[in-house]
Motif scaffolding. Sequence first.
Motif, PDB file in Angstrom:
ATOM      1  N   ARG A  15       1.012  -1.568   0.057  1.00  0.00           N
ATOM      2  CA  ARG A  15      -0.060  -0.047   0.008  1.00  0.00           C
ATOM      3  C   ARG A  15       1.441   1.548  -0.007  1.00  0.00           C
ATOM      4  NH1 ARG A  15      -4.875  -1.531   0.667  1.00  0.00           N
ATOM      5  NH2 ARG A  15      -5.745  -3.227   2.113  1.00  0.00           N
ATOM      6  N   ILE A  16       0.015   2.476  -0.832  1.00  0.00           N
ATOM      7  CA  ILE A  16       0.999   3.638  -0.926  1.00  0.00           C
ATOM      8  C   ILE A  16       0.417   4.587  -0.296  1.00  0.00           C
ATOM      9  CG2 ILE A  16       2.198   4.925  -2.106  1.00  0.00           C
ATOM     10  CD1 ILE A  16       2.499   3.115  -4.184  1.00  0.00           C
ATOM     11  N   TYR A  17       0.871   5.409   1.127  1.00  0.00           N
ATOM     12  CA  TYR A  17       0.096   6.301   1.812  1.00  0.00           C
ATOM     13  C   TYR A  17       0.842   7.995   1.542  1.00  0.00           C
ATOM     14  CZ  TYR A  17      -1.645   2.510   4.525  1.00  0.00           C
ATOM     15  OH  TYR A  17      -2.078   1.234   5.303  1.00  0.00           O
ATOM     16  N   GLU A  18       0.222   8.311   1.576  1.00  0.00           N
ATOM     17  CA  GLU A  18       0.296   9.925   0.972  1.00  0.00           C
ATOM     18  C   GLU A  18       0.893  10.469   2.135  1.00  0.00           C
ATOM     19  OE1 GLU A  18      -0.750  14.158  -0.329  1.00  0.00           O
ATOM     20  OE2 GLU A  18      -1.857  13.191  -0.714  1.00  0.00           O
ATOM     21  N   VAL A  19       1.937  11.177   2.543  1.00  0.00           N
ATOM     22  CA  VAL A  19       2.141  11.842   4.003  1.00  0.00           C
ATOM     23  C   VAL A  19       1.766  12.869   4.158  1.00  0.00           C
ATOM     24  CG1 VAL A  19       3.991  12.213   5.829  1.00  0.00           C
ATOM     25  CG2 VAL A  19       4.011  10.157   5.165  1.00  0.00           C
ATOM     26  N   VAL A  20       0.915  13.371   5.377  1.00  0.00           N
ATOM     27  CA  VAL A  20       0.332  14.374   5.487  1.00  0.00           C
ATOM     28  C   VAL A  20       0.647  15.139   7.267  1.00  0.00           C
ATOM     29  CG1 VAL A  20      -1.482  14.669   3.519  1.00  0.00           C
ATOM     30  CG2 VAL A  20      -2.079  13.651   6.065  1.00  0.00           C
ATOM     31  N   GLY A  21       0.426  16.286   7.380  1.00  0.00           N
ATOM     32  CA  GLY A  21       0.929  16.964   8.578  1.00  0.00           C
ATOM     33  C   GLY A  21      -0.683  16.810   9.562  1.00  0.00           C
ATOM     34  N   LYS A  22      -1.970  16.803   8.542  1.00  0.00           N
ATOM     35  CA  LYS A  22      -2.879  17.151   9.314  1.00  0.00           C
ATOM     36  C   LYS A  22      -4.342  15.911   9.228  1.00  0.00           C
ATOM     37  CE  LYS A  22      -2.029  20.663  11.411  1.00  0.00           C
ATOM     38  NZ  LYS A  22      -2.404  21.027  13.582  1.00  0.00           N
ATOM     39  N   ILE A  23      -4.867  15.836   9.389  1.00  0.00           N
ATOM     40  CA  ILE A  23      -6.462  14.688   9.017  1.00  0.00           C
ATOM     41  C   ILE A  23      -7.305  15.537   8.239  1.00  0.00           C
ATOM     42  CG2 ILE A  23      -8.367  13.617   9.323  1.00  0.00           C
ATOM     43  CD1 ILE A  23      -6.938  12.395  12.618  1.00  0.00           C
ATOM     44  N   PRO A  24      -6.803  15.390   6.651  1.00  0.00           N
ATOM     45  CA  PRO A  24      -8.266  16.619   6.172  1.00  0.00           C
ATOM     46  C   PRO A  24      -9.136  16.709   6.654  1.00  0.00           C
ATOM     47  CG  PRO A  24      -6.802  15.328   4.147  1.00  0.00           C
ATOM     48  CD  PRO A  24      -6.352  14.170   5.749  1.00  0.00           C
ATOM     49  N   SER A  25     -10.345  17.504   6.626  1.00  0.00           N
ATOM     50  CA  SER A  25     -11.798  17.378   6.066  1.00  0.00           C
ATOM     51  C   SER A  25     -12.024  16.384   5.243  1.00  0.00           C
ATOM     52  CB  SER A  25     -12.505  18.871   6.183  1.00  0.00           C
ATOM     53  OG  SER A  25     -13.708  17.750   5.920  1.00  0.00           O
ATOM     54  N   GLY A  26     -12.928  15.024   5.712  1.00  0.00           N
ATOM     55  CA  GLY A  26     -13.931  13.819   5.792  1.00  0.00           C
ATOM     56  C   GLY A  26     -12.688  12.497   5.409  1.00  0.00           C
ATOM     57  N   PHE A  27     -11.711  12.648   6.610  1.00  0.00           N
ATOM     58  CA  PHE A  27     -10.786  11.590   6.639  1.00  0.00           C
ATOM     59  C   PHE A  27     -11.228  11.441   8.020  1.00  0.00           C
ATOM     60  CE2 PHE A  27      -9.503  13.099   2.735  1.00  0.00           C
ATOM     61  CZ  PHE A  27      -8.584  11.924   2.582  1.00  0.00           C
ATOM     62  N   PHE A  28     -10.184  10.547   8.129  1.00  0.00           N
ATOM     63  CA  PHE A  28     -10.709   9.282   9.803  1.00  0.00           C
ATOM     64  C   PHE A  28      -9.549   8.331   9.745  1.00  0.00           C
ATOM     65  CE2 PHE A  28     -13.184   7.224   6.755  1.00  0.00           C
ATOM     66  CZ  PHE A  28     -13.715   5.838   7.716  1.00  0.00           C
ATOM     67  N   VAL A  29      -9.180   7.190  11.030  1.00  0.00           N
ATOM     68  CA  VAL A  29      -8.571   6.875  11.084  1.00  0.00           C
ATOM     69  C   VAL A  29      -8.568   5.623  10.130  1.00  0.00           C
ATOM     70  CG1 VAL A  29      -7.300   6.041  12.801  1.00  0.00           C
ATOM     71  CG2 VAL A  29      -7.502   8.174  14.073  1.00  0.00           C
ATOM     72  N   TRP A  30      -7.939   4.848   9.974  1.00  0.00           N
ATOM     73  CA  TRP A  30      -8.843   3.878   9.442  1.00  0.00           C
ATOM     74  C   TRP A  30      -8.544   2.912  10.188  1.00  0.00           C
ATOM     75  CZ3 TRP A  30      -5.836   1.632   4.138  1.00  0.00           C
ATOM     76  CH2 TRP A  30      -6.660   0.377   3.629  1.00  0.00           C
ATOM     77  N   ASN A  31      -9.528   2.434  11.061  1.00  0.00           N
ATOM     78  CA  ASN A  31      -9.420   0.533  11.331  1.00  0.00           C
ATOM     79  C   ASN A  31      -8.903  -0.135  11.390  1.00  0.00           C
ATOM     80  OD1 ASN A  31      -9.178  -0.278  14.548  1.00  0.00           O
ATOM     81  ND2 ASN A  31     -11.416  -0.836  13.830  1.00  0.00           N
ATOM     82  N   ILE A  32      -7.265  -0.063  11.404  1.00  0.00           N
ATOM     83  CA  ILE A  32      -6.654  -1.489  10.276  1.00  0.00           C
ATOM     84  C   ILE A  32      -5.755  -1.865  11.756  1.00  0.00           C
ATOM     85  CG2 ILE A  32      -7.217  -1.497   8.130  1.00  0.00           C
ATOM     86  CD1 ILE A  32      -4.286  -0.224   7.950  1.00  0.00           C
ATOM     87  N   GLY A  33      -5.738  -1.793  13.019  1.00  0.00           N
ATOM     88  CA  GLY A  33      -5.270  -1.989  14.389  1.00  0.00           C
ATOM     89  C   GLY A  33      -2.746  -1.600  13.328  1.00  0.00           C
ATOM     90  N   GLY A  34      -2.725  -3.548  13.552  1.00  0.00           N
ATOM     91  CA  GLY A  34      -1.135  -2.739  13.444  1.00  0.00           C
ATOM     92  C   GLY A  34      -1.137  -3.463  11.986  1.00  0.00           C
ATOM     93  N   ASN A  35      -1.966  -3.995  11.038  1.00  0.00           N
ATOM     94  CA  ASN A  35      -2.520  -4.562   9.839  1.00  0.00           C
ATOM     95  C   ASN A  35      -1.675  -3.340   8.601  1.00  0.00           C
ATOM     96  OD1 ASN A  35      -3.281  -6.344  10.923  1.00  0.00           O
ATOM     97  ND2 ASN A  35      -5.152  -6.075  10.365  1.00  0.00           N
ATOM     98  N   MET A  36      -1.272  -1.989   9.045  1.00  0.00           N
ATOM     99  CA  MET A  36      -0.652  -1.485   8.298  1.00  0.00           C
ATOM    100  C   MET A  36       0.769  -1.977   8.683  1.00  0.00           C
ATOM    101  SD  MET A  36       0.728   2.411   8.268  1.00  0.00           S
ATOM    102  CE  MET A  36       0.930   3.448   7.578  1.00  0.00           C
ATOM    103  N   GLY A  37       1.159  -2.759   9.544  1.00  0.00           N
ATOM    104  CA  GLY A  37       3.138  -3.002   9.448  1.00  0.00           C
ATOM    105  C   GLY A  37       3.751  -1.889   9.311  1.00  0.00           C
TER     106      GLY A  37
END
Length: 122
Positions: A15-37
């Motif tokens: 998975r490719i994630y864009e690194v940001v400094g703040k949570i943008p409007s309409g976004f939330f913490v993705w509840n995947i636990g430690g599965n992000m790796g």
Amino acid sequence: MKKTITTKDTFGKLRIYEVVGKIPSGFFVWNIGGNMGDDEYIPICEDLHPGDKDNFEINPDTIKAIKLSVEEVKALRKAASVGINSKKAAEKALKSKRRGYWSDRKRSEAEKTIDIFERITA
């Protein structure tokens, strides 16, 4: 140029994630636990179908991550596991007058993470 991180989750998917400094409007913490790796980044996402409360699909093209301390990542993961996945959800839990196991648990997690959410929410 956008900064990105690439992780291989516990299921072997890249998975490719864009690194940001703040949570943008309409976004939330993705509840995947430690599965992000990765324990230094908290994954955030947006609903693929925001008007459909029964659909939990996320938009895979807009996933992002925020670099935090390992302790903050763990706290946000734990909160997300009970539905506290945004500043709005934390504020709602803190205002709730309901009593019971889940309400009390959500309120407790909201108390532990509200300062983090306030700092990282745009």
